[in-house]
Scaffold this active site. Structure first.
Site, short mmCIF file in Angstrom:
data_model
loop_
_atom_site.label_atom_id
_atom_site.label_comp_id
_atom_site.label_asym_id
_atom_site.label_seq_id
_atom_site.Cartn_x
_atom_site.Cartn_y
_atom_site.Cartn_z
N ARG A 74 4.05 -4.75 -9.21
CA ARG A 74 3.93 -6.16 -8.78
C ARG A 74 4.14 -7.09 -9.99
NH1 ARG A 74 -0.45 -6.49 -3.89
NH2 ARG A 74 0.30 -4.64 -2.82
N ARG A 124 -1.55 -15.92 -3.36
CA ARG A 124 -2.00 -14.54 -3.12
C ARG A 124 -3.35 -14.27 -3.79
NH1 ARG A 124 1.43 -10.72 -1.18
NH2 ARG A 124 0.38 -9.11 -2.38
N LEU A 154 -25.88 5.11 -1.26
CA LEU A 154 -24.43 5.20 -1.05
C LEU A 154 -23.70 5.51 -2.36
CD1 LEU A 154 -21.93 4.46 0.87
CD2 LEU A 154 -22.03 2.23 -0.24
N GLU A 156 -9.68 11.57 10.06
CA GLU A 156 -9.26 10.76 11.20
C GLU A 156 -8.79 9.41 10.66
OE1 GLU A 156 -9.10 11.80 14.29
OE2 GLU A 156 -9.95 13.75 13.75
N HIS A 178 -6.89 -12.15 -2.73
CA HIS A 178 -7.57 -11.09 -3.49
C HIS A 178 -9.03 -11.49 -3.77
CE1 HIS A 178 -3.89 -8.92 -3.78
NE2 HIS A 178 -3.30 -9.71 -4.66
N ASP A 223 -5.98 -3.51 2.78
CA ASP A 223 -4.63 -4.10 2.74
C ASP A 223 -4.61 -5.45 3.45
OD1 ASP A 223 -1.97 -4.13 2.02
OD2 ASP A 223 -1.29 -2.93 3.72
C1 IPE Z 1 -2.04 0.19 -0.79
O1 IPE Z 1 -1.57 -1.05 -0.40
C2 IPE Z 1 -2.76 0.08 -2.10
C3 IPE Z 1 -4.07 -0.56 -2.05
C4 IPE Z 1 -4.67 -1.00 -0.98
C5 IPE Z 1 -4.73 -0.67 -3.32
P1 IPE Z 1 -0.10 -1.55 -0.75
O2 IPE Z 1 -0.01 -2.92 -0.18
O3 IPE Z 1 0.16 -1.41 -2.19
O4 IPE Z 1 0.80 -0.51 0.05
P2 IPE Z 1 2.29 -0.61 0.56
O5 IPE Z 1 3.13 -1.04 -0.61
O6 IPE Z 1 2.32 -1.62 1.66
O7 IPE Z 1 2.59 0.76 1.06
C1 IPE Z 2 -4.27 -5.38 -0.75
O1 IPE Z 2 -3.60 -6.51 -0.31
C2 IPE Z 2 -4.67 -5.47 -2.20
C3 IPE Z 2 -3.92 -4.56 -3.08
C4 IPE Z 2 -2.95 -3.76 -2.72
C5 IPE Z 2 -4.33 -4.54 -4.45
P1 IPE Z 2 -2.05 -6.74 -0.60
O2 IPE Z 2 -1.92 -7.47 -1.89
O3 IPE Z 2 -1.29 -5.47 -0.52
O4 IPE Z 2 -1.67 -7.70 0.60
P2 IPE Z 2 -0.34 -7.71 1.46
O5 IPE Z 2 -0.09 -6.30 1.91
O6 IPE Z 2 0.74 -8.19 0.54
O7 IPE Z 2 -0.62 -8.64 2.57
MG MG Z 3 -0.24 -4.52 0.95
#
Ligand code: IPE
Ligand code: IPE
Ligand code: MG
Length: 255
Positions: free
Chosen positions: A76, A38, A136, A212, A42, A25
């Site tokens: 999204r 953004r 792995l 955990e 990614h 995340d």
């Molecule tokens: C969880 O992250 C999903 C992935 C890492 C693929 P999100 O960014 O989608 O989760 P929320 O919306 O903050 O809970």
């Molecule tokens: C994780 O980063 C990637 C996916 C959920 C696919 P985010 O895109 O959720 O990044 P934040 O949470 O908006 O910073």
């Molecule tokens: Mg996120």
């Protein structure tokens, strides 16, 4: 047990998790902090994936599950969804040979229903080419939702019961586990989430029962081997009880 203080000793620690799950995340926040789109977050996140896979293999972790796209991420903006689909395709095209060379076995969990045909073919190819590798196991949770997975398993059991193949009275937790995507994968011992959010967001809801949880403050594009080692050290200090009274690492698996 003496706490492990030197990361180099992690490898010999008896309580190295066998299965690590990571909720990757913070890509968007990483980019926003740098006034970048953004997408750039990614894209840099894919480089962190490469580091995570290599470090996990080096440290002797057997299973690494990466949460790459949730069932809810379809909400999204379409452009971002497209970008994430494109990055997965690109990752498999560019990295499959290298993963194979690293002896990594690739598995993809999640629904394939709404995915483009070319992506489905690539996922299948990745699993087939690396299927006999013995290093792995890299599990990519893509178009994955824990609740949907459990509902699917319940549906499979209901269909089997309706056909008379199983007695509904015989359905138990072990049988339900056997109908999840992860039927042949041990439960995660450790789940890491980056970026500070402290929730599971529908990741491995069933399998995480006794995992955990470690929350790291850094954003996913900044994840590296020291960050993984930090999480492993935190894991090493935890007392796993599985509902019992004594600390018993891996008591559930009996190994
Ligand atoms: C969880 O992250 C999903 C992935 C890492 C693929 P999100 O960014 O989608 O989760 P929320 O919306 O903050 O809970
Ligand atoms: C994780 O980063 C990637 C996916 C959920 C696919 P985010 O895109 O959720 O990044 P934040 O949470 O908006 O910073
Ligand atoms: Mg996120």
């Amino acid at each position: 047990m003496t706490p492990v203080t030197d990361p180099r000793k992690i490898q010999s620690s008896f309580d190295l998790p066998r299965h690590v799950g990571i909720i990757m995340d913070g890509n968007g926040r990483w980019a926003a902090a740098r006034s970048l789109p953004r997408f750039e977050g990614h894209r840099r996140g894919v480089e962190a994936v490469r580091r995570a896979v290599r470090a996990s293999g080096d440290l002797g972790i057997s299973y690494l599950t990466l949460y790459a796209f949730s069932s809810e991420n379809w909400s999204r903006p379409p452009q971002e969804v497209d970008d994430l689909m494109g990055l997965l395709k690109r990752f498999i095209r560019l990295d499959l040979a290298d993963l194979h060379k690293q002896n990594v076995r690739v598995r993809i969990i999640g629904s394939r229903d709404n995915l483009a045909t070319d992506l489905k073919a690539l996922l299948q190819e990745a699993e087939e080419i690396t299927g006999n590798n013995t290093g792995l196991t890299l599990v990519i949770a893509f178009n994955y939702g824990g609740r949907q997975e459990i509902a699917e398993a319940a549906k499979k059991l209901a269909v089997r019961a309706a056909r008379g193949e199983i007695d509904p009275q015989s359905i138990d937790a072990a049988m339900l586990s056997d109908h999840l995507y992860t039927a042949d994968i041990p439960d995660p011992d450790l789940i890491i989430r980056t970026s500070g959010e402290q929730r599971l967001s529908n990741f491995l809801m069933w399998q995480a029962a006794y995992a955990e949880l470690v929350f790291l403050p850094l954003h996913w594009p900044d994840f590296d081997r020291p960050a993984l080692e930090d999480a492993l050290l935190q894991y090493g200090t935890r007392e796993r009880r599985f509902g019992g009274l004594t600390s018993a690492p891996n008591a559930m698996t009996g190994s």
